[in-house]
Design an enzyme around this catalytic site. Structure first.
Site, mmCIF file in Angstrom:
data_model
loop_
_atom_site.group_PDB
_atom_site.id
_atom_site.type_symbol
_atom_site.label_atom_id
_atom_site.label_comp_id
_atom_site.label_asym_id
_atom_site.label_seq_id
_atom_site.Cartn_x
_atom_site.Cartn_y
_atom_site.Cartn_z
ATOM 1 C CG ASP A 70 -0.335 -0.692 2.529
ATOM 2 O OD1 ASP A 70 1.002 -0.564 2.580
ATOM 3 O OD2 ASP A 70 -1.173 -1.128 3.130
ATOM 4 C CG ASN A 139 -9.399 -2.828 11.668
ATOM 5 O OD1 ASN A 139 -8.422 -3.270 11.303
ATOM 6 N ND2 ASN A 139 -9.859 -1.508 11.096
ATOM 7 C CG HIS A 141 -6.288 -3.084 8.559
ATOM 8 N ND1 HIS A 141 -6.313 -1.909 8.706
ATOM 9 C CD2 HIS A 141 -4.902 -3.799 9.054
ATOM 10 C CE1 HIS A 141 -5.263 -1.242 9.391
ATOM 11 N NE2 HIS A 141 -4.451 -2.305 9.315
ATOM 12 C CD GLU A 146 -9.068 -0.056 7.631
ATOM 13 O OE1 GLU A 146 -9.014 -0.944 8.423
ATOM 14 O OE2 GLU A 146 -8.438 1.095 8.066
HETATM 15 P P1 PGA Z 1 1.358 -2.131 12.646
HETATM 16 O O1 PGA Z 1 0.373 -2.256 11.650
HETATM 17 O O2 PGA Z 1 2.492 -3.087 12.118
HETATM 18 O O3 PGA Z 1 1.845 -0.779 12.552
HETATM 19 O O4 PGA Z 1 0.671 -2.574 13.827
HETATM 20 C C1 PGA Z 1 -0.158 -3.493 11.125
HETATM 21 C C2 PGA Z 1 -1.224 -3.087 10.215
HETATM 22 O O5 PGA Z 1 -2.036 -2.268 10.112
HETATM 23 O O6 PGA Z 1 -1.320 -3.967 9.055
#
Ligand code: PGA
Length: 248
Positions: A70, A139, A141, A146
């Site tokens: 992304d 969450n 994702h 999302e």
């Molecule tokens: P993080 O993000 O490694 O900063 O916790 C993980 C994600 O959102 O895929």
């Protein structure tokens, strides 16, 4: 259905070493490997370890192709908060991936529809993704897919949930509350879709820390649902979870 392979290690440093060992071995086995790689906090230690392995054991990244999962919309590649800058800082400055094989959506593309089509075509032209490494949001994702009623399969422009935005930009939350931000930056991002992710031949998902435990349980012990995008990984025949004890 095949259960994902689970590798549970004591803490986040061991998770980083385990993940890096899997990626490093995949490159040594297949020098023209096509990777999909994540950003965020979770994989930082994995990149550090991959750089160390490159330096100390000479792992050759010269034939490797990388697609990032992304990138933020409207953000220039040299913006310090861009994922392009993250990849330079954590990986590309230190290993020999040729620039022509470093792929990431262009946050400044004029036409987002054309940009997502271009990105999907580039993945296809590379022969598809051999190994995708993913993080997971609290969450559930993956990438910026999302929780939602419906998910979009290919690469697309996604809107971050409030929770994700606040986790990723804690330093902007106060300014936002105090109404000091005219337009909220970083609310939209290009992301590979769950369809593009599920086409990878092997998927490694990393999680560390107790705040990821509920998401891991919902993703792999509950039903397959678009409300927990990582649960769609249950449909994939070859998933490896690399978790520390707090997340497992
Ligand atoms: P993080 O993000 O490694 O900063 O916790 C993980 C994600 O959102 O895929």
């Amino acid at each position: 259905m095949r259960q994902p392979e689970r590798v549970v290690v004591a803490e986040s440093g061991a998770m980083a070493r385990e993940a890096a060992a899997l990626v490093d071995r995949a490159i040594r086995t297949q020098p023209d490997l096509v990777l999909a790689l994540p950003t965020g906090n979770t994989p930082v230690g994995m990149y550090t370890e991959l750089v160390r392995l490159h330096r100390e054991t000479g792992t050759d990244w010269g034939g490797v192709t990388v697609f990032n999962l992304d990138e933020y919309l409207g953000v220039a590649p040299d913006h310090p908060e861009s994922y392009a800058a993250y990849m330079q800082q954590h990986l590309y400055r230190h290993v020999n991936v040729p620039p022509s094989r470093q792929h990431i959506p262009n946050g400044l593309a004029d036409d987002p529809d054309r940009e997502v089509a271009r990105y999907e075509a580039a993945i296809e032209a590379a022969g598809g993704v051999d190994l995708a490494v993913l993080g997971i949001g609290t969450n559930g994702h993956i990438g910026f897919n999302e929780p939602a009623q419906e998910l979009i399969a290919p690469t697309h422009v996604a809107t971050l949930t409030e929770e994700t935005w606040q986790r990723n930009f804690p330093h902007l939350v106060e300014a936002h509350r105090a109404d000091q931000l005219s337009a909220r930056p970083f609310r939209q991002a290009y992301t590979m879709g769950v369809g593009s992710i599920l086409q990878a031949r092997h998927i490694i998902l990393l999680a560390s820390g107790s705040d990821k435990r509920a998401a891991i349980a919902r993703a792999f012990q509950g039903p397959v649902t678009t409300q927990v995008p990582a649960s769609l990984l249950q449909l994939h025949p070859r998933v490896t979870l690399v978790l520390d004890e707090a997340a497992a």
